[in-house]
Design a protein around this motif. Structure first.
Motif, short mmCIF file in Angstrom:
data_model
loop_
_atom_site.label_atom_id
_atom_site.label_comp_id
_atom_site.label_asym_id
_atom_site.label_seq_id
_atom_site.Cartn_x
_atom_site.Cartn_y
_atom_site.Cartn_z
N GLY A 69 1.51 6.26 -0.54
CA GLY A 69 1.78 7.64 -0.17
C GLY A 69 1.90 7.77 1.33
O GLY A 69 2.24 6.81 2.03
N SER A 70 1.62 8.95 1.82
CA SER A 70 1.70 9.24 3.25
C SER A 70 0.67 8.44 4.03
O SER A 70 -0.53 8.46 3.69
CB SER A 70 1.49 10.74 3.49
OG SER A 70 1.06 11.01 4.80
N TYR A 71 1.11 7.78 5.06
CA TYR A 71 0.19 7.00 5.90
C TYR A 71 -0.91 7.90 6.46
O TYR A 71 -2.10 7.58 6.35
CB TYR A 71 0.97 6.34 7.05
CG TYR A 71 0.13 5.51 7.98
CD1 TYR A 71 -0.09 4.16 7.74
CD2 TYR A 71 -0.45 6.08 9.12
CE1 TYR A 71 -0.87 3.39 8.59
CE2 TYR A 71 -1.24 5.32 9.98
CZ TYR A 71 -1.44 3.98 9.72
OH TYR A 71 -2.22 3.23 10.57
N THR A 72 -0.51 9.02 7.05
CA THR A 72 -1.48 9.94 7.64
C THR A 72 -2.42 10.52 6.59
O THR A 72 -3.64 10.56 6.78
CB THR A 72 -0.77 11.07 8.39
OG1 THR A 72 0.07 10.52 9.40
CG2 THR A 72 -1.77 12.02 9.04
N GLY A 73 -1.85 10.98 5.49
CA GLY A 73 -2.66 11.57 4.43
C GLY A 73 -3.68 10.60 3.87
O GLY A 73 -4.85 10.95 3.65
N LEU A 74 -3.24 9.36 3.63
CA LEU A 74 -4.15 8.36 3.08
C LEU A 74 -5.29 8.05 4.05
O LEU A 74 -6.45 7.91 3.65
CB LEU A 74 -3.39 7.07 2.76
CG LEU A 74 -2.43 7.15 1.55
CD1 LEU A 74 -1.58 5.89 1.48
CD2 LEU A 74 -3.23 7.32 0.26
N PRO A 209 -6.58 1.82 2.64
CA PRO A 209 -5.58 2.38 1.72
C PRO A 209 -4.51 1.36 1.36
O PRO A 209 -4.26 0.41 2.10
CB PRO A 209 -4.98 3.55 2.52
CG PRO A 209 -5.97 3.85 3.59
CD PRO A 209 -6.63 2.55 3.92
N TYR A 210 -3.87 1.61 0.23
CA TYR A 210 -2.76 0.76 -0.23
C TYR A 210 -1.46 1.43 0.22
O TYR A 210 -0.95 2.32 -0.43
CB TYR A 210 -2.81 0.63 -1.75
CG TYR A 210 -1.68 -0.16 -2.35
CD1 TYR A 210 -1.31 -1.40 -1.86
CD2 TYR A 210 -0.97 0.36 -3.44
CE1 TYR A 210 -0.27 -2.12 -2.43
CE2 TYR A 210 0.07 -0.35 -4.01
CZ TYR A 210 0.41 -1.58 -3.50
OH TYR A 210 1.45 -2.29 -4.06
N TYR A 211 -0.93 0.97 1.34
CA TYR A 211 0.26 1.61 1.91
C TYR A 211 1.54 1.19 1.21
O TYR A 211 2.53 1.91 1.22
CB TYR A 211 0.36 1.30 3.40
CG TYR A 211 -0.79 1.83 4.21
CD1 TYR A 211 -1.05 3.19 4.28
CD2 TYR A 211 -1.64 0.96 4.90
CE1 TYR A 211 -2.11 3.67 5.03
CE2 TYR A 211 -2.71 1.44 5.64
CZ TYR A 211 -2.94 2.79 5.70
OH TYR A 211 -3.98 3.27 6.43
N LEU A 212 1.57 -0.01 0.64
CA LEU A 212 2.72 -0.60 -0.02
C LEU A 212 3.80 -1.05 0.97
O LEU A 212 4.41 -2.08 0.83
CB LEU A 212 3.33 0.35 -1.07
CG LEU A 212 4.42 -0.22 -1.97
CD1 LEU A 212 3.90 -1.45 -2.72
CD2 LEU A 212 4.91 0.81 -2.98
N LYS A 213 4.03 -0.22 2.00
CA LYS A 213 4.97 -0.58 3.07
C LYS A 213 4.26 -0.49 4.41
O LYS A 213 3.34 0.30 4.58
CB LYS A 213 6.17 0.38 3.08
CG LYS A 213 7.17 0.17 1.97
CD LYS A 213 8.33 1.13 2.12
CE LYS A 213 9.08 0.93 3.42
NZ LYS A 213 10.22 1.83 3.57
#
Length: 221
Positions: A69-74, A209-213
């Motif tokens: 999801g969102s980097y900042t939000g996570l 967090p799991y950023y995926l990218k």
């Protein structure tokens, strides 16, 4: 009684719920175009607990939506969850964001494909069957006319990422649930309670967090 505080901030929806034995007893959330999670999250947590006359000491665990999801939000959600777990000395539970989004609908047949908006025609996505069993790994997918071409059964699309795909995914097998846009802490409750019962906890010190990218920093031209 098992009380779990659930935090979902992976998208534009800042969402907090309190569950008792896996059932939602309180929920507070707000989705805005501007990410105001840093301002809203702690306030929502306090209001949720106060509404049920629950203190921080009554919590058995804190669950957080881990991404993608969102980097900042996570970062905001995970930081808050880790801080609470460390201060209260209670377990940290991580729940897959795409699984949370998938649980917002119920179908009789076919598969559920949650999509979280990434960039341009890219989405974070994963496939689940009607019973929410995982059918594929999470991926960052660039959607075009060939996406899901090998699947013949109905595909139920949910999430803000699916909305931009309507002009591309035009086959009758694609069913768009346009009212389901963001994941919510409400759907975290069953998943987090299951992990609590199974003692599936994260290391508070090292969990990320799991950023995926990889996070991409851009500058204005």
């Amino acid at each position: 009684m098992v009380y779990i505080l659930n935090i979902e901030t992976a998208t534009k929806n800042c969402s907090v719920s309190l569950s008792k034995n896996g059932q939602t007893v309180a929920l507070k959330e707000l989705s805005e175009e501007q990410f105001n999670h840093a301002e809203k999250l702690n306030l929502f947590v306090k209001e949720i607990l106060a509404s049920e006359s629950i203190s921080f000491a009554d919590l058995n665990a804190v669950a957080v939506s881990k991404g993608p999801g969102s980097y900042t939000g996570l970062r905001i959600g995970v930081s808050a969850a880790k801080g609470l777990c460390y201060a209260l000395n209670i377990p940290l539970i991580a729940v897959d964001t795409l699984a949370v989004l998938a649980e917002k609908i119920s179908i009789d047949s076919g598969m559920i494909v949650p999509m979280i908006d990434a960039r341009r025609m890219e989405v974070f996505t994963q496939m689940f069957d009607k019973d929410f069993n995982v059918l594929s790994t999470a991926e960052a997918l660039i959607v075009d006319e060939t996406a899901f071409a090998n699947i013949i059964e109905d595909i139920h699309l949910v999430g803000d990422g699916s909305l931009k795909c309507k002009t591309v995914l035009t086959d009758a097998k694609f069913i768009f649930h346009e009212d389901v846009i963001y994941p919510s802490a409400n759907e975290m409750n069953r998943l987090s309670y299951k992990k609590y019962i199974e003692n599936t906890f994260e290391d508070v010190a090292y969990f990320e967090p799991y950023y995926l990218k990889d996070f991409m920093l851009t500058t204005k031209k």
